[in-house]
Design a protein around this motif. Sequence first.
Motif, PDB file in Angstrom:
ATOM      1  N   THR A   1      15.048  11.158   2.129  1.00 46.70           N
ATOM      2  CA  THR A   1      15.037  11.565   0.909  1.00 46.70           C
ATOM      3  C   THR A   1      15.501  10.614  -0.102  1.00 46.70           C
ATOM      4  O   THR A   1      14.940  10.581  -1.045  1.00 46.70           O
ATOM      5  N   LYS A   2      16.320   9.790   0.215  1.00 45.05           N
ATOM      6  CA  LYS A   2      17.139   8.830  -0.736  1.00 45.05           C
ATOM      7  C   LYS A   2      16.111   7.754  -1.141  1.00 45.05           C
ATOM      8  O   LYS A   2      16.186   7.521  -1.957  1.00 45.05           O
ATOM      9  N   ASN A   3      15.440   7.450   0.221  1.00 46.14           N
ATOM     10  CA  ASN A   3      14.406   5.968   0.030  1.00 46.14           C
ATOM     11  C   ASN A   3      13.215   6.683  -1.076  1.00 46.14           C
ATOM     12  O   ASN A   3      12.809   5.857  -1.716  1.00 46.14           O
ATOM     13  N   ILE A   4      12.681   8.194  -0.611  1.00 44.77           N
ATOM     14  CA  ILE A   4      11.589   8.646  -1.338  1.00 44.77           C
ATOM     15  C   ILE A   4      11.819   8.854  -2.807  1.00 44.77           C
ATOM     16  O   ILE A   4      11.201   8.548  -3.568  1.00 44.77           O
ATOM     17  N   ASP A   5      12.888   9.474  -2.982  1.00 45.87           N
ATOM     18  CA  ASP A   5      13.506   9.824  -4.405  1.00 45.87           C
ATOM     19  C   ASP A   5      13.621   8.712  -5.057  1.00 45.87           C
ATOM     20  O   ASP A   5      13.877   8.777  -6.556  1.00 45.87           O
ATOM     21  N   LYS A   6      13.471   7.420  -4.714  1.00 44.64           N
ATOM     22  CA  LYS A   6      13.746   6.206  -5.723  1.00 44.64           C
ATOM     23  C   LYS A   6      12.649   6.108  -6.226  1.00 44.64           C
ATOM     24  O   LYS A   6      12.619   5.573  -7.449  1.00 44.64           O
TER      25      LYS A   6
ATOM     26  N   TYR B   1      11.218  14.547   5.543  1.00 41.38           N
ATOM     27  CA  TYR B   1      11.590  13.850   4.476  1.00 41.38           C
ATOM     28  C   TYR B   1      12.926  14.601   3.795  1.00 41.38           C
ATOM     29  O   TYR B   1      13.437  13.941   3.000  1.00 41.38           O
ATOM     30  N   VAL B   2      12.754  15.982   4.008  1.00 40.27           N
ATOM     31  CA  VAL B   2      13.968  16.659   3.116  1.00 40.27           C
ATOM     32  C   VAL B   2      15.374  16.684   4.047  1.00 40.27           C
ATOM     33  O   VAL B   2      16.389  16.922   3.935  1.00 40.27           O
ATOM     34  N   ASP B   3      14.976  16.931   5.522  1.00 40.69           N
ATOM     35  CA  ASP B   3      15.958  17.156   6.319  1.00 40.69           C
ATOM     36  C   ASP B   3      16.864  15.893   6.727  1.00 40.69           C
ATOM     37  O   ASP B   3      17.840  15.957   6.895  1.00 40.69           O
ATOM     38  N   ASP B   4      16.225  14.694   6.425  1.00 41.54           N
ATOM     39  CA  ASP B   4      17.013  13.542   6.674  1.00 41.54           C
ATOM     40  C   ASP B   4      17.218  12.720   5.499  1.00 41.54           C
ATOM     41  O   ASP B   4      16.342  12.396   4.743  1.00 41.54           O
ATOM     42  N   GLU B   5      18.412  12.694   5.544  1.00 46.24           N
ATOM     43  CA  GLU B   5      18.944  12.118   4.007  1.00 46.24           C
ATOM     44  C   GLU B   5      18.509  10.765   3.842  1.00 46.24           C
ATOM     45  O   GLU B   5      18.139  10.266   2.597  1.00 46.24           O
TER      46      GLU B   5
ATOM     47  N   GLU C   1       0.560  -1.193   0.032  1.00 46.40           N
ATOM     48  CA  GLU C   1       0.228  -0.090   0.041  1.00 46.40           C
ATOM     49  C   GLU C   1       0.825   1.264   0.041  1.00 46.40           C
ATOM     50  O   GLU C   1       0.664   2.051  -0.665  1.00 46.40           O
ATOM     51  N   PHE C   2       2.019   1.016   0.956  1.00 44.07           N
ATOM     52  CA  PHE C   2       2.845   2.174   0.793  1.00 44.07           C
ATOM     53  C   PHE C   2       3.485   2.523  -0.463  1.00 44.07           C
ATOM     54  O   PHE C   2       3.599   3.848  -1.206  1.00 44.07           O
ATOM     55  N   ASP C   3       3.910   1.501  -1.121  1.00 40.09           N
ATOM     56  CA  ASP C   3       4.422   1.613  -2.577  1.00 40.09           C
ATOM     57  C   ASP C   3       3.450   2.062  -3.769  1.00 40.09           C
ATOM     58  O   ASP C   3       3.830   3.169  -4.304  1.00 40.09           O
ATOM     59  N   ARG C   4       2.026   1.735  -3.424  1.00 36.29           N
ATOM     60  CA  ARG C   4       1.033   2.270  -4.347  1.00 36.29           C
ATOM     61  C   ARG C   4       0.854   3.694  -4.258  1.00 36.29           C
ATOM     62  O   ARG C   4       0.845   4.417  -5.250  1.00 36.29           O
ATOM     63  N   ILE C   5       0.809   4.158  -2.842  1.00 38.73           N
ATOM     64  CA  ILE C   5       0.504   5.337  -2.675  1.00 38.73           C
ATOM     65  C   ILE C   5       1.854   6.468  -3.058  1.00 38.73           C
ATOM     66  O   ILE C   5       1.521   7.543  -3.965  1.00 38.73           O
ATOM     67  N   TYR C   6       3.153   6.032  -2.844  1.00 34.99           N
ATOM     68  CA  TYR C   6       4.125   6.792  -3.211  1.00 34.99           C
ATOM     69  C   TYR C   6       4.283   6.918  -4.772  1.00 34.99           C
ATOM     70  O   TYR C   6       4.594   7.859  -5.373  1.00 34.99           O
ATOM     71  N   ARG C   7       3.751   5.877  -5.509  1.00 32.86           N
ATOM     72  CA  ARG C   7       4.026   5.792  -6.937  1.00 32.86           C
ATOM     73  C   ARG C   7       2.513   6.772  -7.291  1.00 32.86           C
ATOM     74  O   ARG C   7       3.086   7.400  -8.607  1.00 32.86           O
TER      75      ARG C   7
ATOM     76  N   GLY D   1      11.043   8.774  -7.591  1.00 29.83           N
ATOM     77  CA  GLY D   1      11.393   9.882  -8.732  1.00 29.83           C
ATOM     78  C   GLY D   1      11.866  10.903  -8.081  1.00 29.83           C
ATOM     79  O   GLY D   1      11.867  11.165  -6.998  1.00 29.83           O
ATOM     80  N   ASP D   2      12.693  11.563  -8.998  1.00 30.58           N
ATOM     81  CA  ASP D   2      13.670  12.501  -8.595  1.00 30.58           C
ATOM     82  C   ASP D   2      12.865  13.680  -8.377  1.00 30.58           C
ATOM     83  O   ASP D   2      11.905  14.192  -8.747  1.00 30.58           O
ATOM     84  N   GLY D   3      13.270  14.179  -7.032  1.00 26.01           N
ATOM     85  CA  GLY D   3      12.522  15.386  -6.399  1.00 26.01           C
ATOM     86  C   GLY D   3      11.450  15.105  -5.574  1.00 26.01           C
ATOM     87  O   GLY D   3      10.560  16.043  -5.037  1.00 26.01           O
ATOM     88  N   LEU D   4      11.070  13.769  -5.534  1.00 25.50           N
ATOM     89  CA  LEU D   4       9.879  13.465  -4.957  1.00 25.50           C
ATOM     90  C   LEU D   4       9.757  13.911  -3.494  1.00 25.50           C
ATOM     91  O   LEU D   4       8.557  14.217  -2.904  1.00 25.50           O
ATOM     92  N   ALA D   5      10.847  13.805  -2.860  1.00 25.37           N
ATOM     93  CA  ALA D   5      10.667  14.159  -1.142  1.00 25.37           C
ATOM     94  C   ALA D   5      10.427  15.657  -1.023  1.00 25.37           C
ATOM     95  O   ALA D   5       9.653  15.931  -0.154  1.00 25.37           O
ATOM     96  N   VAL D   6      11.103  16.447  -1.706  1.00 24.19           N
ATOM     97  CA  VAL D   6      10.773  17.798  -1.833  1.00 24.19           C
ATOM     98  C   VAL D   6       9.234  18.187  -1.905  1.00 24.19           C
ATOM     99  O   VAL D   6       8.595  19.099  -1.476  1.00 24.19           O
ATOM    100  N   PHE D   7       8.717  17.682  -3.107  1.00 23.54           N
ATOM    101  CA  PHE D   7       7.313  17.727  -3.712  1.00 23.54           C
ATOM    102  C   PHE D   7       6.548  17.266  -2.645  1.00 23.54           C
ATOM    103  O   PHE D   7       5.664  18.018  -2.255  1.00 23.54           O
ATOM    104  N   MET D   8       6.646  16.194  -1.787  1.00 24.50           N
ATOM    105  CA  MET D   8       5.835  15.665  -0.683  1.00 24.50           C
ATOM    106  C   MET D   8       6.139  16.664   0.478  1.00 24.50           C
ATOM    107  O   MET D   8       4.946  17.033   1.141  1.00 24.50           O
ATOM    108  N   ARG D   9       7.145  17.035   0.625  1.00 27.91           N
ATOM    109  CA  ARG D   9       7.111  18.128   1.794  1.00 27.91           C
ATOM    110  C   ARG D   9       6.565  19.588   1.632  1.00 27.91           C
ATOM    111  O   ARG D   9       5.667  19.773   2.373  1.00 27.91           O
TER     112      ARG D   9
END
Length: 248
Positions: free
Chosen positions: A221-226, A214-218, A164-170, A228-236
Amino acid sequence: MLMKVKEVAGLVGISVRTLHHYDEIGLLKPEQTTESGYRIYSEKDLETLQQILFFKQLGFPLKKIKEIINSRSFDREEALRVQRKMLLEERSRLDNMIATIDKTIRHAKGEIEMSDKEKFEGIDFSHNPYEQEARERWGDEAIDESNAKIKQMSKDEQKRMGEEFDRIYRDIAAVRHQTPDSDEAQAAIKVWYDYLNKIGNYSLDAFKGLGQMYVDDERFTKNIDKYGDGLAVFMRDAMAEYAERNTN
């Protein structure tokens, strides 16, 4: 009042080269540039520079400072209050260290005796207190509650949750090229907020703070941006927008 780069450098006590560097890395871009290419700084630029130097004095790297002050959720007044608190704590720590040095001098002269513990009073190598302050203010309790619930799940339940996490993140990654305040982005983020509250108890402030993490902790950021590039910043940014919209 508008100021040229040399005037700002002289006022603040930093080099022109430093100001040029801040401009080049996108940390502090002056509002105006003359036709000849000279940088012109406004009152707002000076306020931003003050924030940069406060954070720098407190030991923050420039990359982290840029993330903080460019965040949609950044509040200058709140940052000043936190910085003041940190500086007061730092002053107290330095006072303790000075007292320890004074006692050590007297001990070396044979005037007093010091225990081994006293020799190290005031020395603290703990991590950056600002990030701890943010976690305390925005949601350690919610995160800990979620982690506790996850540990109680069976392996099959944890597998389904992961799917479910995977689906939501996608789904969120699919709309990350929209603006964070777009209807599509906000609809996707609402699904994330609702799901988090099935496994935890996230207030809007905690949700907003989690997005910042999500942005402050690398690691985040690394896991979320897998996805899509920039996803962590977008989610924040989308999470901050959602929290602000839904706060009464």
